[in-house]
Scaffold this motif. Structure first.
Motif, PDB file in Angstrom:
ATOM      1  N   LEU A   8     -48.102 -17.932  13.770  1.00  0.00           N
ATOM      2  CA  LEU A   8     -49.048 -18.581  14.803  1.00  0.00           C
ATOM      3  C   LEU A   8     -49.799 -17.600  15.634  1.00  0.00           C
ATOM      4  O   LEU A   8     -50.898 -17.854  15.883  1.00  0.00           O
ATOM      5  N   ALA A   9     -49.283 -16.472  15.865  1.00  0.00           N
ATOM      6  CA  ALA A   9     -50.029 -15.403  16.507  1.00  0.00           C
ATOM      7  C   ALA A   9     -51.039 -14.804  15.653  1.00  0.00           C
ATOM      8  O   ALA A   9     -52.180 -14.688  16.095  1.00  0.00           O
ATOM      9  N   ALA A  10     -50.755 -14.781  14.244  1.00  0.00           N
ATOM     10  CA  ALA A  10     -52.116 -14.429  13.484  1.00  0.00           C
ATOM     11  C   ALA A  10     -52.983 -15.762  13.404  1.00  0.00           C
ATOM     12  O   ALA A  10     -54.083 -15.208  13.509  1.00  0.00           O
ATOM     13  N   VAL A  11     -52.739 -16.914  13.331  1.00  0.00           N
ATOM     14  CA  VAL A  11     -53.664 -17.793  13.389  1.00  0.00           C
ATOM     15  C   VAL A  11     -54.296 -17.739  14.846  1.00  0.00           C
ATOM     16  O   VAL A  11     -55.755 -17.733  14.732  1.00  0.00           O
ATOM     17  N   LEU A  12     -53.955 -17.505  15.919  1.00  0.00           N
ATOM     18  CA  LEU A  12     -54.553 -17.488  17.120  1.00  0.00           C
ATOM     19  C   LEU A  12     -55.524 -16.104  16.949  1.00  0.00           C
ATOM     20  O   LEU A  12     -56.565 -16.087  17.492  1.00  0.00           O
ATOM     21  N   ALA A  13     -55.204 -14.861  16.508  1.00  0.00           N
ATOM     22  CA  ALA A  13     -55.870 -13.862  16.338  1.00  0.00           C
ATOM     23  C   ALA A  13     -57.063 -14.184  15.319  1.00  0.00           C
ATOM     24  O   ALA A  13     -58.441 -13.659  15.850  1.00  0.00           O
ATOM     25  N   VAL A  14     -57.060 -14.834  14.565  1.00  0.00           N
ATOM     26  CA  VAL A  14     -58.131 -15.294  13.492  1.00  0.00           C
ATOM     27  C   VAL A  14     -59.243 -16.140  14.423  1.00  0.00           C
ATOM     28  O   VAL A  14     -60.357 -15.948  14.448  1.00  0.00           O
ATOM     29  N   LEU A  15     -58.393 -17.068  15.233  1.00  0.00           N
ATOM     30  CA  LEU A  15     -59.382 -17.951  16.150  1.00  0.00           C
ATOM     31  C   LEU A  15     -60.167 -17.087  17.016  1.00  0.00           C
ATOM     32  O   LEU A  15     -61.212 -17.276  17.391  1.00  0.00           O
ATOM     33  N   GLY A  56     -42.533 -17.801  11.810  1.00  0.00           N
ATOM     34  CA  GLY A  56     -43.424 -18.869  12.587  1.00  0.00           C
ATOM     35  C   GLY A  56     -44.206 -18.285  13.473  1.00  0.00           C
ATOM     36  O   GLY A  56     -45.134 -18.586  13.772  1.00  0.00           O
ATOM     37  N   ALA A  57     -43.544 -17.614  14.557  1.00  0.00           N
ATOM     38  CA  ALA A  57     -43.978 -17.071  15.549  1.00  0.00           C
ATOM     39  C   ALA A  57     -45.110 -16.106  15.584  1.00  0.00           C
ATOM     40  O   ALA A  57     -46.227 -16.078  16.051  1.00  0.00           O
ATOM     41  N   VAL A  58     -44.872 -15.088  14.375  1.00  0.00           N
ATOM     42  CA  VAL A  58     -45.682 -14.061  13.803  1.00  0.00           C
ATOM     43  C   VAL A  58     -46.971 -14.989  13.264  1.00  0.00           C
ATOM     44  O   VAL A  58     -48.184 -14.613  13.175  1.00  0.00           O
ATOM     45  N   LEU A 112     -42.812 -23.699  28.418  1.00  0.00           N
ATOM     46  CA  LEU A 112     -41.664 -24.673  28.275  1.00  0.00           C
ATOM     47  C   LEU A 112     -41.637 -25.336  27.045  1.00  0.00           C
ATOM     48  O   LEU A 112     -40.373 -25.482  26.558  1.00  0.00           O
ATOM     49  N   CYS A 113     -42.716 -25.652  26.543  1.00  0.00           N
ATOM     50  CA  CYS A 113     -42.656 -26.263  25.127  1.00  0.00           C
ATOM     51  C   CYS A 113     -42.090 -25.583  23.956  1.00  0.00           C
ATOM     52  O   CYS A 113     -41.428 -25.920  23.297  1.00  0.00           O
ATOM     53  N   ILE A 114     -42.698 -24.218  24.407  1.00  0.00           N
ATOM     54  CA  ILE A 114     -42.257 -23.375  23.138  1.00  0.00           C
ATOM     55  C   ILE A 114     -40.474 -23.235  23.281  1.00  0.00           C
ATOM     56  O   ILE A 114     -40.016 -23.094  22.199  1.00  0.00           O
ATOM     57  N   VAL A 115     -40.036 -23.032  24.373  1.00  0.00           N
ATOM     58  CA  VAL A 115     -38.827 -22.884  24.935  1.00  0.00           C
ATOM     59  C   VAL A 115     -37.911 -24.071  24.121  1.00  0.00           C
ATOM     60  O   VAL A 115     -37.008 -23.860  23.555  1.00  0.00           O
ATOM     61  N   LEU A 118     -51.079  -8.300  12.368  1.00  0.00           N
ATOM     62  CA  LEU A 118     -50.395  -9.669  12.287  1.00  0.00           C
ATOM     63  C   LEU A 118     -50.313 -10.061  10.781  1.00  0.00           C
ATOM     64  O   LEU A 118     -49.168 -10.641  10.270  1.00  0.00           O
ATOM     65  N   LEU A 119     -51.479 -10.075  10.075  1.00  0.00           N
ATOM     66  CA  LEU A 119     -51.212 -10.452   8.682  1.00  0.00           C
ATOM     67  C   LEU A 119     -50.599  -9.564   7.747  1.00  0.00           C
ATOM     68  O   LEU A 119     -50.113 -10.045   6.815  1.00  0.00           O
TER      69      LEU A 119
END
Length: 147
Positions: free
Chosen positions: A31-38, A27-29, A5-8, A138-139
């Motif tokens: 964010l996904a890359a940062v999550l993949a790094v984590l 920005g979405a990609v 809901l926050c993302i929407v 993703l990078l």
């Protein structure tokens, strides 16, 4: 659910503010890359914990809630003391993977008071491999967006 809901809501605000769709996708990609790094760092840390743990012979005791977490995990007995597995237990094929009173080799991490069984080792190995591949893809996509 609240996260979605926050993302929407953020997406609707960005579109109303006139932000380009190109920047929203970038920005979405990103964010996904940062999550993949984590995720990759988490699995590397877990793999390090496995490698620095002491190899022990243990006996599978039960599957129960982890005392510090909110998931079910396998418990093993080593020297008359029960230790929880560091990772959640598998839901599929649980009866074949965990047999009562069966002896097995685990790795004991005395600092955390948890063990790593063969399933946790496989999870660490596959997690590092998969998240590193996802991170690399993703990078490359992020570089394509910002080039």
């Amino acid at each position: 659910m609240e996260f979605i809901l926050c993302i929407v809501i953020v997406l609707v605000i960005c579109i109303c503010a006139g932000v380009s769709v190109h920047y929203i996708i970038a920005g979405a990609v990103l964010l996904a890359a940062v999550l993949a790094v984590l995720y990759t760092l988490f699995f590397l840390y877990s793999f390090y914990r496995v490698l620095t743990s002491k190899k022990c012979s243990a006996e599978f005791v039960k599957i129960d809630k982890h005392p510090k977490m909110r998931f079910s995990t396998a418990f093993y007995r080593i020297d008359n003391k029960e230790y929880p597995n560091a990772f959640p237990c598998e839901v599929i094929m649980r009866k074949k993977l965990y047999k009562n009173n069966s002896a097995c080799n685990v790795r004991l991490n005395e600092k955390t008071g948890s063990v790593y069984d063969k399933n946790a080792l496989a999870t660490c190995f596959l997690g590092v491999a998969f998240s590193a591949i996802v991170m690399a893809v993703l990078l490359v996509v992020v570089r394509a967006f910002f080039a």
